[in-house]
Write an enzyme that holds these catalytic residues in place. Structure first.
Site: not given
Length: 166
Positions: A83, A86, A132, A135, A155
């Site tokens: 991510c 984070c 995510c 976060c 996707c």
């Protein structure tokens, strides 16, 4: 009612199947407010300072990058996609495939609890948004047209990810 139970029941009522119901871990709902909370939080000013305008639009405002615009789309190097917000590990290159859609696609996350989902009812349809679990950053959507063994296609917007070579 726990968010996971709500999401699973909602998915069943709407006939969304596994994509919406099976991957709902990570975020929790506060019963009184119905708002998601995440282990890592930042202020809007902090997010704006660390992200480009395009990254902010996708990750914090649930936007979508233009198809075939991400350098991660054609990347075939072994490693981990994390991510951008984070650094949590989200997807492995082992699970990546070419979906022909123009966005990096994966048939499963690196760990079941790495991502969370919620219904997305924009554009006169119901889709499953994926974010995510650490976060809350918007990643993309999950569709039920992927390869075996899951049959799912995560996707994902490339601007939401960073790549760490193995």
């Amino acid at each position: 009612m726990m968010r996971r139970d709500f999401m699973t029941r909602t998915a069943a009522i709407l006939g969304l199947g596994t994509a919406a119901g099976a991957v709902t871990r990570g975020a929790t709902a506060t019963a009184a407010e119905g708002e998601e909370t995440f282990p890592l939080t930042r202020t809007e000013a902090e997010w704006r300072e660390m992200l480009s305008d395009a990254e902010y639009r996708v990750m914090r405002e649930e936007g979508t990058e233009r198809a075939f615009s991400s350098p991660l789309h054609d990347l075939k190097t072994e490693g981990t996609y994390v991510c951008r917000g984070c650094d949590q590990a989200l997807y492995s290159s082992e699970h990546k495939f070419d979906s022909g859609t123009g966005w990096p696609s994966y048939w499963q996350p690196i760990a079941e609890d790495a991502v969370g989902t919620k219904p997305d009812r924009s554009f006169f349809m119901v889709r499953t948004e994926v974010h995510c679990s650490n976060c809350g950053s918007h990643l993309g959507h999950i569709f039920e047209d992927g390869p075996e063994p899951t049959g799912l296609r995560h996707c994902i917007n490339g601007v939401s990810l960073k790549f760490q070579e193995a």
